[in-house]
Design an enzyme around this catalytic site. Structure first.
Site: not given
Ligand code: GLA
Length: 415
Positions: A50, A142-144, A201, A253
């Site tokens: 991460e 919105g849930a990551g 992602d 972020y």
């Molecule tokens: C988000 C961003 C990714 C990555 C993650 C953290 O999901 O879109 O590019 O940086 O956070 O690992």
């Protein structure tokens, strides 16, 4: 799928056919004819690795069964018309826009993602004559869990298909074209939507395969599909969506990302990926105090990804739990992107018997994952819900997820 009947339990994703069938059916009823193409792309969880992607390091995601489908037909008038239909069946129609008028900032809200993709493809020299797009899916927003990347990737594939570009969706071995599409989708998010995210992602959504986690070395672009069969061990990855998104998630972020760039500058390296574990202490000593924990997280997290892949290669999946938990602690204490709800999920899951647990994705809310014994799923969910109850927090949502296929073309005649 969860065995819990609590209303906060969500269905496992319906998969490609479900999302595509809805998109095609909605397209037909909105536009009165068949779409020419339909593509779908999944959300993801990141097993580990991460905040390493924008530091040129290692990530290890897998695709969720939850997908976003885009049904599309080309137009001759240069107009982009975008509609999304939610699970309530109500269409949301974005203001139509000319492809040639697309500029960063010209489209906002959900439609900025598909419009951003059209913009980046236009900028990259593809002749887009306009399109009607209808979007349906079940990736929690919105849930990551990368609902935005799923939308970007499905849109990119649909628009490229309409532009006559053949995309080797079945061929994931070379990964060249998919990797290129991932970079375009990332650029849409960075430069059009304005979110400074890495390429994790989009790569996950495009390149993951069923029953595997995807090892990606962002610096070299190397990809390895690593078998990940939790069911064979009577284990599962439980996804816990805390349903919280803290207000400072975007600024936090960007701030972390800028901190990493600054640390790399001070150390005279292209990215923090260049710092070897053996050099961590010496390199850290050269940094201002506030940047030291960022470096420590990135270096140790890259190490954890490699260690975890070694365990999987050695058929030792049941031993990966402590690495997941160590990753969470590093994100909580060094990188400082966790929050009360994520820490509560992790601590409660571990106390209730999980083998390991961590936040997944960017943090500041969103989702966590826990490696659990399948038989203990209902008990662990109950403990987490009770812990949230006790603190007066909204109940989280749960589902068990196994690695699912990446993006693909759907048969438009299937509905
Ligand atoms: C988000 C961003 C990714 C990555 C993650 C953290 O999901 O879109 O590019 O940086 O956070 O690992």
């Amino acid at each position: 799928m969860s065995t819990n009947t609590d209303s906060t339990t969500v269905e496992a994703g319906g998969g490609a056919i479900d999302a595509a069938r809805r998109a095609v059916t909605e397209f037909r009823s909105l536009h009165g004819h068949e779409p020419q193409v339909c593509w779908s792309a999944p959300g993801r969880v990141n097993l580990i690795g991460e905040h390493t992607d924008y530091n040129d390091g290692f990530v290890l995601p897998f695709a969720l069964p939850h997908r976003t489908a885009v049904a599309a037909t080309a137009r001759e008038d240069g107009m982009l018309r975008m509609t999304t239909v939610g699970s309530d069946g109500r269409p949301q129609v974005a203001d139509p826009v000319q492809v040639e008028d697309l500029r960063p900032g010209s489209v906002t809200g959900w439609a900025a993602y598909p419009a951003g993709v059209a913009w980046v493809l236009r900028e990259s020299g593809f002749a887009l004559t306009g399109a009607d797009l209808v979007v349906c899916g079940d990736v929690p927003t919105g849930a990551g869990l990368s609902s935005s990347a799923a939308l970007e990737c499905a849109t990119a594939l649909a628009l490229l298909d309409l532009a006559g570009v053949s995309v080797a969706a079945g061929d994931r071995t070379g990964g060249l074209r998919l990797t290129e599409i991932a970079r375009w989708a990332q650029r849409a998010e960075n430069d059009f939507v304005g979110a400074p995210t890495g390429v994790l992602d989009q790569t996950a959504s495009l390149c993951c395969t069923a029953a595997h986690v995807l090892f990606l070395d962002v610096r070299s672009g190397e990809q390895v599909q690593v078998p990940f069969d939790t069911a064979a061990r009577e284990l599962a990855i439980l996804v816990i969506d805390t349903k919280t998104r803290h207000a400072h998630s975007e600024s936090g972020y960007g701030e972390r990302r800028r901190g990493c760039i600054e640390a790399a500058r001070v150390l005279g390296v292209d990215s923090l990926r260049e710092v070897a574990t053996a050099e961590l202490d010496a390199s850290s000593a050269r940094l201002p105090a506030e940047l030291q924990p960022l470096l420590r997280h990135v270096v140790t997290e890259n190490d954890r990804v490699e260690s975890l892949v070694r365990l999987l290669d050695g058929d030792r999946l049941d031993e990966i739990g402590p690495l997941l938990t160590a990753s969470h602690h590093s994100l909580r204490d060094d990188y400082r992107v966790s929050c009360t709800e994520l820490d509560l999920v992790v601590d409660t899951a571990l106390a209730a018997g999980a083998l390991g647990a961590r936040m997944t994705g960017g943090g500041f809310g969103g989702s966590a994952i826990a490696l659990i014994r399948s038989a203990e799923q209902a008990e662990i969910e109950k403990s987490i819900t009770a812990a949230f109850d006790e603190r007066g927090l909204t109940h989280p949502r749960f589902f068990a997820a196994s690695p699912s296929p990446g993006a693909g073309r759907e048969d438009v005649s299937l509905s």
